[in-house]
Design an enzyme around this catalytic site. Structure first.
Site, mmCIF file in Angstrom:
data_model
loop_
_atom_site.group_PDB
_atom_site.id
_atom_site.type_symbol
_atom_site.label_atom_id
_atom_site.label_comp_id
_atom_site.label_asym_id
_atom_site.label_seq_id
_atom_site.Cartn_x
_atom_site.Cartn_y
_atom_site.Cartn_z
ATOM 1 N N GLY A 1 0.838 -1.200 0.000
ATOM 2 C CA GLY A 1 0.000 0.000 0.000
ATOM 3 C C GLY A 1 0.870 1.245 0.000
ATOM 4 N N ALA A 2 2.011 1.149 -0.682
ATOM 5 C CA ALA A 2 3.046 2.180 -0.590
ATOM 6 C C ALA A 2 2.667 3.504 -1.221
ATOM 7 C CB ALA A 2 4.340 1.659 -1.224
ATOM 8 N N SER A 3 1.668 3.507 -2.106
ATOM 9 C CA SER A 3 1.305 4.771 -2.759
ATOM 10 C C SER A 3 0.260 5.559 -1.969
ATOM 11 C CB SER A 3 0.776 4.487 -4.174
ATOM 12 O OG SER A 3 -0.305 3.574 -4.139
ATOM 13 N N GLY A 4 -0.155 5.040 -0.801
ATOM 14 C CA GLY A 4 -1.169 5.712 0.010
ATOM 15 C C GLY A 4 -0.585 6.720 0.993
ATOM 16 N N ASP A 5 -1.491 7.446 1.676
ATOM 17 C CA ASP A 5 -1.085 8.505 2.608
ATOM 18 C C ASP A 5 -0.286 7.983 3.794
ATOM 19 O OD1 ASP A 5 -2.176 10.469 1.090
ATOM 20 O OD2 ASP A 5 -3.940 10.817 2.350
ATOM 21 N N LEU A 6 -0.699 6.849 4.366
ATOM 22 C CA LEU A 6 -0.018 6.320 5.546
ATOM 23 C C LEU A 6 1.447 6.035 5.245
ATOM 24 C CD1 LEU A 6 -0.033 5.257 8.452
ATOM 25 C CD2 LEU A 6 -0.792 3.045 7.569
ATOM 26 N N TYR B 1 -0.189 5.106 19.343
ATOM 27 C CA TYR B 1 -0.275 5.867 20.584
ATOM 28 C C TYR B 1 0.613 5.262 21.671
ATOM 29 C CZ TYR B 1 -2.769 9.769 22.608
ATOM 30 O OH TYR B 1 -3.073 11.001 23.101
ATOM 31 N N ASP C 1 -12.481 4.630 17.237
ATOM 32 C CA ASP C 1 -11.278 5.240 16.677
ATOM 33 C C ASP C 1 -10.247 5.585 17.747
ATOM 34 O OD1 ASP C 1 -9.877 6.137 14.361
ATOM 35 O OD2 ASP C 1 -10.316 8.206 14.907
ATOM 36 N N HIS D 1 -6.503 3.407 21.654
ATOM 37 C CA HIS D 1 -5.493 4.306 22.221
ATOM 38 C C HIS D 1 -5.665 4.501 23.731
ATOM 39 C CE1 HIS D 1 -4.511 4.937 18.160
ATOM 40 N NE2 HIS D 1 -5.119 6.084 17.932
#
Length: 534
Positions: A47-52, A217, A273, A278
């Site tokens: 998933g290297a092209s994503g934001d994360l 976190y 979330d 967290h």
């Protein structure tokens, strides 16, 4: 036996392990200098092209590189659906790479960046294609020089493709003679049922010791320090129980909304979330019993035991809210009842924490960005002094963000001829007490990726913890999301903690037999301004 021979044997013995069960939280520096730097490792970012990947994973790897703690022989291979050349991928990655000020100068940073990018590559493919993962494997083999090179796979992909990616990694892309480890990002399901499905998928292809479930976190500097604060300081450990502590507050506030994640956020909400992962992890570290050792398995066992001892949550233990304008955001239904704010009071039913309420607060679109823990001590025989000094009593305040700090609130006589008393604080502000080190506080992802390289799992989430946490939250989530439940209250964007939370808290305080006295409103109490005025 020489140190060099011993290190070679150690390297050989751990080479096939998914994790190293003999490590403790204090062993990382030794392992980095003695064995792990010699191990060739290929990092495959799925998933290297994503934001994360662009904003977190690759910058964390670069930081580890310019700090000289990555293995000498390492390769980074991005895998994603977009068709990109190595050069295009490197240019996109470079936009988010930087060096922290004061660590290396600009020229050295630029030099390191160019060296790093030369080790970054890209392979395009589909997550459900065995053939594409075989192509990834063959590409990695061409890069690797050692027969026992190891591989780490970072899944920066949505949960919907976890099963495909895990299956194809296992069938086509694992290391043949070294270790293979898989880092998985949350969400880990959205309830007990979906987590059970995810667990079955993971266990079908990988052993538990190969799986690193990341909760960033837990990697934050101050959260890591909770273990040392509690168990490395007798003065605190001796007081860490219901005889001395009246209440615990864990508060997470953000002054922004969903920031382009509204579609994802609406299907999960603030409880899933932030709270279920967290903040529950913070609570576990804060209140667990002393583990038999500080090895990962023993720490996880105590955290799991603590989570299981929390009384089953009910809708009446919650206040939920939604900020004005949320329903008009892209991807959010007009009739959405997803909470952007939630507060609840938990009770830990064990001997140490019986009748000590725990207030947990999480919200978006509030008046400031703040995450902190407050441990409020009982007043006991100090009552007369506290009244004269208009003090709430002793507190330990652990500021997670921003401006990391730990402070102890105490009552003191003001210097002079008067007998005026005033509340003040003994302060450990990281920027002041660790002036040099605080300029280079590692991002949570850096700490966690480095631990995964070492096979150290203390800061990762075990399966048993997730099972227990979903058993705690799933029933109340179903209750809150049923048609019979009250809709979340509406609050203005930029408001502070709603006053309804105070009513909930005082109710639980009274049930625990705590004396209800005049205290600052929660909206003032949990604020940067309140602390700055001490």
């Amino acid at each position: 036996m020489s140190l060099e021979t011993s290190n070679k044997l150690l390297k050989k013995s751990i080479n096939k392990l998914g994790s190293n069960p003999n490590l403790t939280v204090m062993d990382n520096d030794y392992l980095a200098s003695q064995t792990e730097l010699e191990q060739e490792v290929t990092f495959c970012v799925i998933g290297a092209s994503g934001d994360l990947s662009r904003k977190k994973t690759l910058p964390a790897l670069f930081s580890l590189y310019y700090h000289n703690v990555l293995p000498f022989k390492f390769h980074i291979v991005g895998f994603g659906r977009k068709r990109l050349s190595d050069e295009t991928f490197r240019e996109a990655a470079m936009e988010n790479l930087s060096c922290r000020a004061g660590v290396v100068d600009k020229d050295e940073c630029d030099r390191k960046m160019q060296q790093f990018l030369q080790r970054v590559h890209y392979v395009s493919g589909h997550y459900d294609s065995e053939e594409d993962f075989k192509k990834l494997h063959e590409f990695c083999c061409e890069l690797e020089e050692e027969e026992d090179a190891s591989r780490m796979f970072y899944l920066a992909v949505p949960p919907s493709v976890f099963a495909f990616a895990l299956k194809n990694i296992r069938l086509q892309a694992t290391s043949e003679n070294g270790w293979t480890r898989v880092i998985i990002e949350k969400p880990f399901g959205r309830d007990s049922e979906s987590y059970e499905e995810l667990r079955e998928t993971i266990s079908k292809y990988f052993d538990e010791d190969q799986v690193y479930r990341i909760d960033h976190y837990v990697g934050k500097e101050v959260v890591q320090n909770i273990t040392t604060l509690r168990f490395g300081n007798y003065v605190f450990e001796a007081l860490w129980n219901r005889e001395h502590i009246r209440r615990i507050d864990i508060v997470f506030k953000e002054d922004f909304g969903t920031e382009g994640r509204s579609g994802y956020f609406d299907s999960f909400g603030i409880i899933r979330d932030i709270m279920q992962n967290h903040l529950l992890q913070v609570l576990a570290y804060l209140t667990m019993e002393r583990p038999n050792s500080f090895k990962a398995d023993d720490i996880s066992a105590e955290k799991t035991k603590l989570i299981k001892s929390i009384r089953q949550l009910k809708a009446q233990d919650f206040v939920t809210g939604q900020y004005e304008g949320y329903r008009s955001e892209e991807g959010v239904p007009e009739d959405s009842t997803t909470p952007t704010f939630a507060a609840c009071v938990l009770h830990i039913d064990n001997n140490r924490w019986k009748d000590v309420p725990v207030l947990m607060v999480a919200g978006k679109g509030l008046n400031e960005r703040l995450a902190e823990i407050r441990i409020l001590f009982r007043k006991g025989l100090t009552e007369a002094f506290l009244q004269k000094g208009n003090s709430m009593g002793n507190q330990i305040v652990i500021r997670i963000q921003p401006n990391e700090s730990i402070s102890l609130h105490v009552l003191s006589k003001v210097p002079g001829l008067s007998t005026e008393l005033r509340e003040t604080c003994l302060d450990l502000t990281y920027k002041e007490k660790f002036e040099h080190e605080s300029k280079d506080i590692a991002d949570a992802y850096e700490r966690l990726i480095l631990d995964a390289i070492h096979g150290e799992k203390s800061l990762f989430i075990y399966d048993e913890q997730l099972e227990a946490s979903w058993k705690l939250f799933t029933p109340v989530l179903k209750e809150l999301e049923s048609e019979k439940s009250h809709p979340p209250l509406i609050y203005k964007f930029g408001d502070s903690i709603p006053s309804q939370v105070e009513s909930l808290l005082w109710k639980h305080e009274a049930e625990c037999g705590n004396c209800i006295e005049a205290e600052p409103a929660l909206k003032d109490f949990h604020s940067s301004e309140f602390r700055n005025n001490l």
